[in-house]
Design an enzyme around this catalytic site. Structure first.
Site: not given
Length: 259
Positions: A107, A109, A129, A184
């Site tokens: 990729g 990036d 990343d 929760t």
């Protein structure tokens, strides 16, 4: 002044760089339906919002993992700045030796992150990343890109959890006061933050065990700032890593800036 765009599946990070100095960083949503004119208006607004004039831009570069909008982005940059942007991809000089089975699958990036990390930090390296997906890239002591890991990002994991359950609400990505939640919301926050931090610690340990040596660990991306402070392993947080890499790659290629 260099205009740098990091195009992700969720957000577009836009920055202007003067020499080695990053002047500002802005973000807007990645929208596959936007036209070139609409993107040009958005870029113009962000640049001016930070006190700069697009007429000062004399070069531009784009790293994108969303190919369907690349043409619209390219046209938007040309219309706004008069510069033809360099698109990071096959054929662009990065100086990175990629040892994947198919180097073309890396990729853009990940390549840009790796280039910046190699230039700034001691090798070997693990580069994390954290965006729509969480990726780990591994670079050996010679600066070779060995490969890495890809897993669902924090936000995707939480969206799936709340979307597939009837009683679990959406939560803010922030650490609760205790690991052991007592309601929760705090239980979900603990799982999201401390669970991701523990996962990163464990993956780093396994990668280093396979490499047979310790690494410098760098983290970047929009969600890294929420998780990295809770990791036990020392991790350097560098949110500007990708923009630094785009500057380096632009300098290696130095295209004609003006049409």
């Amino acid at each position: 002044m260099l205009l740098a765009l990091d195009v992700g599946n969720t957000n577009i990070c836009i920055g202007c760089i003067d020499g080695e100095k990053i002047l500002f960083v802005g973000r807007l949503s990645t929208d596959r339906s936007k036209t070139a004119d609409e993107y040009a208006i958005s870029f113009n607004s962000i640049i001016r919002l930070h006190g700069y004039n697009p007429s000062l831009i004399d070069g531009s570069i784009i790293s994108s993992v969303v190919p369907p909008i690349n043409q619209a982005l390219r046209d938007a940059v040309i219309r706004l700045t008069g510069t033809t942007p360099l698109l990071v991809g096959p054929g662009v000089k990065s100086g990175l030796n990629i040892l994947l089975d198919n180097p073309g699958q890396a990729g853009s990036d990940l390549v840009v992150d790796a280039v910046a990390a190699i230039a700034q930090y001691p090798k070997p390296l693990i580069v994390i990343d954290m965006g729509t997906a969480t990726t780990l890239s591994v670079i050996n002591e010679r600066g070779d890109y060995l490969g890495g890991l890809i897993l669902p990002g924090v936000k995707i994991s939480q969206d799936t959890l709340t979307g597939r359950t009837s009683q679990l609400p959406r939560i803010a990505l922030e650490a609760p006061p205790h690991v052991i939640g007592r309601n929760t919301i705090d239980c979900m926050k603990s799982g999201a933050i401390f669970g991701q931090a523990a996962m990163l610690d464990g993956l780093i340990e396994r990668v280093e065990e396979e490499l047979g040596q310790k690494t410098t660990v760098i983290a970047t991306g929009g969600l890294a700032g929420c998780i990295v402070p809770h990791c036990k392993r020392e991790i350097i947080y560098d949110n500007d890593l990708l923009l630094k890499g785009l500057r380096i790659i632009y300098e290696k290629n130095r295209p004609d800036a003006k049409r």
